[in-house]
Design an enzyme around this catalytic site. Structure first.
Site: not given
Lengths: 291, 187
Positions: A37, A271, A246, A277, A249
């Site tokens: 980080g 998507c 979606c 997808c 899909c």
């Protein structure tokens, strides 16, 4: 995929960068992994593409790629945008690495602003392109001050920002580049991924590397690192998404792009992860807008 | 300088260094795992693994401290020819190489500053034996628990207590490399 001859062009050093530059980047990556980080300064190079096109990610990818890797690039989840296509072909030409669009087959994935929907594995490395690595930058413009704030763990300002979101909008309105606390120490900008993706940062089996070219910073999350999205007890973190499946899909668990279809209010939710997808459609899943 | 110093470098520097770095990175990202690293043939007493780590990470920008038996003319020449790294004392080195006892005391090395914790030394510790057993470890890069045959768990725990400051250790033995970043909790 057509059969290609994966040979690097001989005029380039392997993966474009010279060896001294790669050593410098590699040292920064190791320090980044040792202090998860924390943003390690590095001497970012000019790349043969403009800032904002992923020069940080490209330099990190160049430093980690080996000839045996299979490389994937996504731009907002898509494999077929100009950006993804050109970075893929850049490394095909300069490193001779094999490339793929399949998440599961890739060993190194460079990404702009998304984490793939498919779960990553221990054998993968995810390289993020980062425009502004400093999560406190819009709260405190001076680098000397933000550096001090990180050293003193002084992150009150970030909570004030999230609180102001609540007082103004009734909820935390930050929807991308949502800050996370890494291992209880450094507050980190996960790059402008949607906050929907934030839970995938946490406890991820893959190595996650972040490269900011213009801002000259590298940071990292080793596998299985704890990264907690900042929130309040009474306003817990909510990885929201559009309330639709979606259209192509039918997936209900993926992050969606909204596509405007006409000027009569027609729209399609699809998507953002094209590989996810396509994979689902190949398995026979169909959404309501699928042809 | 005898001819020995000119030999034992990476045969194909870009590709060999890429593989060697991935081994070091995997070790640093997953403390307690053993990685294989190859490509370097340094003069005695340095192990091939320690030689490969030096060739992968060191150059004229990184002062190197040679501790104990590692501080010999053959090795100085080899490092000078292959990396160009200046040889210094422990106080201002970026990397230090040697056996654990020779590297001591640990407080001689830079541990970074509060604002720049990355400005700390990386110690390449030559080990007579290196196994993924012994001292239990926990922290970033480790799923539940890992273990590593640390030379001195107490000093390593004291180093981890300095987090986010502290030293990072790379352990080498033969052609095997492992690592202990400062972020790892030594139990």
């Amino acid at each position: 995929m057509t059969v290609q001859d994966y040979q690097a062009e001989p005029a380039y050093n392997f993966a474009y960068l010279d060896e001294q530059t790669k050593r410098m980047i590699r040292r920064a990556i190791l320090k980044g992994l040792a202090v998860p980080g924390y943003q390690v300064p590095f001497a970012s190079r000019e790349m043969p593409m403009p800032y904002g096109w992923g020069t940080g990610g490209v330099q990190v990818s160049a430093a980690v790629l080996t000839p045996d890797d299979r490389f994937k690039v996504i731009d907002q989840g898509a494999d077929d945008t100009t950006h993804a296509v050109s970075i893929r072909s850049f490394f095909e030409r300069t490193a001779g690495v094999e490339t793929t669009t399949k998440t599961a087959l890739a060993s190194v994935i460079q990404t702009r602003h998304r984490i793939p929907e498919a779960a990553l594995t221990e054998d993968q490395i995810l390289v993020y392109q980062v425009p502004i690595p400093e999560p406190l930058r819009f709260l405190e413009p001076r680098e000397s001050e933000t550096r001090k704030m990180h050293s003193l763990e002084e992150y009150g300002l970030m909570h004030v920002k999230l609180y102001e979101d609540i007082s103004r909008h009734g909820h935390i309105a930050t929807s991308y580049a949502y800050p996370v606390r890494v291992e209880g120490r450094y507050v980190m900008d996960p790059s402008p991924i949607p906050k929907f993706d934030n839970p995938k940062l946490d406890d991820c089996p893959a190595i996650q590397l972040f490269g900011a070219g213009r801002e000259q910073r590298i940071y990292a999350l080793p596998p299985y690192t704890k990264s907690v999205s900042l929130d309040f007890e009474d306003h817990p973190f909510d990885p929201s998404k559009a309330a639709h499946p979606c259209g192509l899909c039918g997936a209900e668990d993926s992050y969606l792009d909204e596509v405007i279809l006409d000027d009569k209010g027609g729209r399609l939710f699809v998507c953002s992860d094209t590989d996810y997808c396509e994979e689902r459609q190949a398995q026979g899943h169909r959404g309501k807008d699928a042809a | 300088m005898d001819m020995l110093a000119l030999e034992g470098g990476f045969a194909d520097p870009a590709r060999t260094a890429a593989h060697a770095f991935r081994a070091v990175m995997a070790a640093m990202a997953r403390p307690g795992t053993l990685q294989q690293i190859a490509g370097a043939r340094p003069p005695a007493p340095l192990s091939p693994a320690a030689g490969a780590v030096l060739l992968t990470l060191c150059d004229a920008d990184t002062p190197v401290h040679l501790a104990g038996a590692a501080d010999c003319p053959a090795l100085r020449d080899w490092i000078a020819f292959h990396t160009g790294a200046p040889i210094t004392g422990p106080a201002d080195c970026a990397f230090a190489v040697g056996a654990w006892d020779a590297l001591l005391p640990l407080n001689a090395y830079p541990i970074g500053t509060a604002e720049y914790p990355d400005r700390s030394a990386t110690l390449i510790v030559e080990m007579p034996k290196l196994t993924a057993t012994g001292t239990p470890l926990r922290g970033p890069g480790i799923k539940d628990r890992a273990a590593l045959s640390l030379p001195d768990p107490e000093s390593c725990a004291a180093n981890a207590a300095l987090y986010p400051l502290g030293l990072d250790f790379v352990f080498t033995c033969g052609d095997t490399v492992a690592a202990l970043p400062r972020s790892t909790e030594v139990l």
